[in-house]
Write a protein that holds these residues in place. Structure first.
Motif, PDB file in Angstrom:
ATOM      1  N   LEU A 133       0.834  -1.203   0.000  1.00  0.00           N
ATOM      2  CA  LEU A 133       0.000   0.000   0.000  1.00  0.00           C
ATOM      3  C   LEU A 133       0.868   1.252   0.000  1.00  0.00           C
ATOM      4  O   LEU A 133       0.599   2.210  -0.753  1.00  0.00           O
ATOM      5  N   ASP A 134       1.899   1.246   0.804  1.00  0.00           N
ATOM      6  CA  ASP A 134       2.834   2.371   0.837  1.00  0.00           C
ATOM      7  C   ASP A 134       3.495   2.553  -0.523  1.00  0.00           C
ATOM      8  O   ASP A 134       3.619   3.674  -1.037  1.00  0.00           O
ATOM      9  N   ASN A 135       3.902   1.458  -1.120  1.00  0.00           N
ATOM     10  CA  ASN A 135       4.576   1.520  -2.419  1.00  0.00           C
ATOM     11  C   ASN A 135       3.659   2.077  -3.495  1.00  0.00           C
ATOM     12  O   ASN A 135       4.067   2.927  -4.300  1.00  0.00           O
ATOM     13  N   VAL A 136       2.396   1.646  -3.523  1.00  0.00           N
ATOM     14  CA  VAL A 136       1.451   2.121  -4.542  1.00  0.00           C
ATOM     15  C   VAL A 136       1.180   3.614  -4.371  1.00  0.00           C
ATOM     16  O   VAL A 136       1.243   4.395  -5.338  1.00  0.00           O
ATOM     17  N   ILE A 137       0.881   4.028  -3.135  1.00  0.00           N
ATOM     18  CA  ILE A 137       0.545   5.432  -2.893  1.00  0.00           C
ATOM     19  C   ILE A 137       1.713   6.349  -3.238  1.00  0.00           C
ATOM     20  O   ILE A 137       1.561   7.359  -3.931  1.00  0.00           O
ATOM     21  N   MET A 138       2.899   5.997  -2.786  1.00  0.00           N
ATOM     22  CA  MET A 138       4.042   6.881  -2.997  1.00  0.00           C
ATOM     23  C   MET A 138       4.523   6.879  -4.439  1.00  0.00           C
ATOM     24  O   MET A 138       5.050   7.894  -4.909  1.00  0.00           O
ATOM     25  N   ARG A 139       4.315   5.781  -5.161  1.00  0.00           N
ATOM     26  CA  ARG A 139       4.688   5.809  -6.577  1.00  0.00           C
ATOM     27  C   ARG A 139       3.730   6.715  -7.366  1.00  0.00           C
ATOM     28  O   ARG A 139       4.139   7.390  -8.308  1.00  0.00           O
ATOM     29  N   ILE A 140       2.477   6.730  -6.966  1.00  0.00           N
ATOM     30  CA  ILE A 140       1.530   7.670  -7.586  1.00  0.00           C
ATOM     31  C   ILE A 140       1.940   9.102  -7.287  1.00  0.00           C
ATOM     32  O   ILE A 140       1.901   9.983  -8.158  1.00  0.00           O
ATOM     33  N   MET A 141       2.341   9.364  -6.035  1.00  0.00           N
ATOM     34  CA  MET A 141       2.817  10.705  -5.676  1.00  0.00           C
ATOM     35  C   MET A 141       4.061  11.072  -6.482  1.00  0.00           C
ATOM     36  O   MET A 141       4.229  12.229  -6.885  1.00  0.00           O
ATOM     37  N   ASP A 142       4.940  10.099  -6.719  1.00  0.00           N
ATOM     38  CA  ASP A 142       6.148  10.360  -7.508  1.00  0.00           C
ATOM     39  C   ASP A 142       5.794  10.747  -8.945  1.00  0.00           C
ATOM     40  O   ASP A 142       6.480  11.578  -9.555  1.00  0.00           O
ATOM     41  N   ILE A 143       4.740  10.129  -9.477  1.00  0.00           N
ATOM     42  CA  ILE A 143       4.305  10.484 -10.835  1.00  0.00           C
ATOM     43  C   ILE A 143       3.864  11.940 -10.878  1.00  0.00           C
ATOM     44  O   ILE A 143       4.213  12.688 -11.803  1.00  0.00           O
ATOM     45  N   PHE A 144       3.103  12.363  -9.859  1.00  0.00           N
ATOM     46  CA  PHE A 144       2.675  13.769  -9.802  1.00  0.00           C
ATOM     47  C   PHE A 144       3.868  14.700  -9.619  1.00  0.00           C
ATOM     48  O   PHE A 144       3.912  15.792 -10.198  1.00  0.00           O
ATOM     49  N   LEU A 145       4.848  14.272  -8.795  1.00  0.00           N
ATOM     50  CA  LEU A 145       6.020  15.106  -8.566  1.00  0.00           C
ATOM     51  C   LEU A 145       6.904  15.223  -9.801  1.00  0.00           C
ATOM     52  O   LEU A 145       7.680  16.172  -9.923  1.00  0.00           O
ATOM     53  N   ALA A 146       6.795  14.257 -10.705  1.00  0.00           N
ATOM     54  CA  ALA A 146       7.602  14.303 -11.927  1.00  0.00           C
ATOM     55  C   ALA A 146       7.155  15.417 -12.859  1.00  0.00           C
ATOM     56  O   ALA A 146       7.925  15.846 -13.729  1.00  0.00           O
ATOM     57  N   VAL A 147       5.922  15.896 -12.681  1.00  0.00           N
ATOM     58  CA  VAL A 147       5.395  16.990 -13.500  1.00  0.00           C
ATOM     59  C   VAL A 147       5.517  18.285 -12.708  1.00  0.00           C
ATOM     60  O   VAL A 147       5.073  18.343 -11.558  1.00  0.00           O
ATOM     61  N   PRO A 148       6.125  19.335 -13.255  1.00  0.00           N
ATOM     62  CA  PRO A 148       6.195  20.612 -12.532  1.00  0.00           C
ATOM     63  C   PRO A 148       4.804  21.074 -12.096  1.00  0.00           C
ATOM     64  O   PRO A 148       3.837  20.958 -12.855  1.00  0.00           O
ATOM     65  N   SER A 149       4.716  21.565 -10.874  1.00  0.00           N
ATOM     66  CA  SER A 149       3.410  21.882 -10.296  1.00  0.00           C
ATOM     67  C   SER A 149       2.651  22.922 -11.113  1.00  0.00           C
ATOM     68  O   SER A 149       1.431  22.821 -11.272  1.00  0.00           O
ATOM     69  N   ILE A 150       3.349  23.921 -11.646  1.00  0.00           N
ATOM     70  CA  ILE A 150       2.663  24.962 -12.403  1.00  0.00           C
ATOM     71  C   ILE A 150       2.103  24.398 -13.714  1.00  0.00           C
ATOM     72  O   ILE A 150       1.004  24.760 -14.148  1.00  0.00           O
ATOM     73  N   LEU A 151       2.849  23.455 -14.338  1.00  0.00           N
ATOM     74  CA  LEU A 151       2.360  22.821 -15.567  1.00  0.00           C
ATOM     75  C   LEU A 151       1.156  21.928 -15.276  1.00  0.00           C
ATOM     76  O   LEU A 151       0.201  21.877 -16.063  1.00  0.00           O
ATOM     77  N   LEU A 152       1.198  21.231 -14.150  1.00  0.00           N
ATOM     78  CA  LEU A 152       0.056  20.399 -13.762  1.00  0.00           C
ATOM     79  C   LEU A 152      -1.169  21.264 -13.495  1.00  0.00           C
ATOM     80  O   LEU A 152      -2.281  20.916 -13.907  1.00  0.00           O
ATOM     81  N   ALA A 153      -0.966  22.404 -12.835  1.00  0.00           N
ATOM     82  CA  ALA A 153      -2.078  23.322 -12.580  1.00  0.00           C
ATOM     83  C   ALA A 153      -2.644  23.877 -13.888  1.00  0.00           C
ATOM     84  O   ALA A 153      -3.868  23.985 -14.054  1.00  0.00           O
ATOM     85  N   ILE A 154      -1.765  24.222 -14.822  1.00  0.00           N
ATOM     86  CA  ILE A 154      -2.218  24.730 -16.117  1.00  0.00           C
ATOM     87  C   ILE A 154      -3.037  23.664 -16.855  1.00  0.00           C
ATOM     88  O   ILE A 154      -4.076  23.956 -17.455  1.00  0.00           O
TER      89      ILE A 154
END
Length: 303
Positions: A133-154
């Protein structure tokens, strides 16, 4: 009967002692924070901005001063009548900045609040249970972190359309991974301590342990990151509004005011200067306060 009374008095005394300990702890944090002059300076600036946002309707009427156009007095410089001048439509810049503070603070606080709740919940679950469960959740978070936050917001605002609600949603979603990682790291250091083992031994459920014991002891880094996160959210709001994907005209917002006045910068410097200063001062004050809170909440700096 006497034993029941004695047990009740002991439990009451223990509850009072716990409450007094919490109060003394927060009093000590406040005492250390007050020693940091720069943090108190930032807190003072934030207090003034918050008060201005709360009483914005008393300072300037929204419909007649902030929204209504007066082309006969467009691009007027600072004067006794218009403290910060007027914009390209003859609207009072000071009044629009005061009402714009309400929008910026609202987006910043609510977006960070949503990110803290979602990210904190995911981080607590991942850190407490661990394993797959930890591995799944944090890998999903890593995917989001791979995209710059401002680009994700845009991308989110582009898909949902520009509005205040979608803007808060976009900023909060882009901020979730950082809070999830912070809370997870705190949970990993807390979950194996003795008071958690004692809670398990008396039969406390996992939900109770997480909500009553782990999360309260993980708040210090979240509070610091949240303070800095509000500054980042305000900057993201201004950036998205500047490119036309945030708060839409004629609603006042510091980023949209910058965007609207950039073509008049050569001969009407005040149109963009004052909203830019408002963004800079607010973010600086939040960063000063965040640094002060970090030092005040760090137990290693008690001496």
């Amino acid at each position: 009967m006497s034993e029941a009374v004695a047990m009740k008095s002991k439990s009451t005394a223990k509850a009072v002692e716990t409450e007094n300990k919490k109060r003394s702890q927060w009093a000590e944090i406040w005492r250390r924070l007050k020693k940091n002059k720069m943090a108190m300076f930032g807190l003072g600036i934030i207090s003034v901005i918050v008060l201005a946002a709360i009483f914005a309707d008393f300072i300037a009427d929204y419909d007649t001063v902030v929204i209504k156009q007066n082309l006969g007095e467009r691009l007027q410089g600072p004067s006794a009548k218009y403290w910060l001048g007027t914009d390209e439509f003859g609207r009072d810049i000071f009044a629009r900045m005061v009402h714009g503070a309400r929008v910026s603070l609202k987006v910043g606080i609510l977006a960070v609040g949503i990110a803290v709740v979602i990210g904190g919940s995911l981080g607590s679950i991942a850190g407490y249970y661990g394993g797959k469960l930890d591995n799944v959740i944090m890998r999903i978070m890593d995917i989001f972190l791979a995209v710059p936050s401002i680009l994700l917001a845009i991308a989110i605002v582009s898909a949902l359309g520009p509005s205040l609600t979608n803007l808060m949603l976009a900023i909060s979603v882009s901020s979730v991974p950082s809070y999830a990682r912070i809370v997870r790291s705190s949970v990993l250091t807390i979950k194996d301590q003795e008071f958690i083992e004692a809670a398990r031994a008396i039969g406390a459920s996992d939900a109770r342990i997480i909500l009553r014991h782990i999360i309260p002891n993980s708040l210090a880094p979240v509070i610091v990151q949240g303070t800095l996160g509000v500054a980042g959210a305000i900057l993201s709001t201004a950036g998205l509004s500047f490119i036309g994907m945030g708060i839409q005209p004629p609603a006042p917002e510091w980023g949209s005011m910058l965007s609207g006045g950039r073509q008049y910068l050569r001969y009407a410097w005040h149109v963009t200067t004052f909203p830019g200063l408002a963004i800079m001062i607010t973010i600086l004050a939040l960063n000063l306060l965040g640094d002060g809170l970090r030092d005040a909440l760090d137990p290693r700096l008690k001496q």
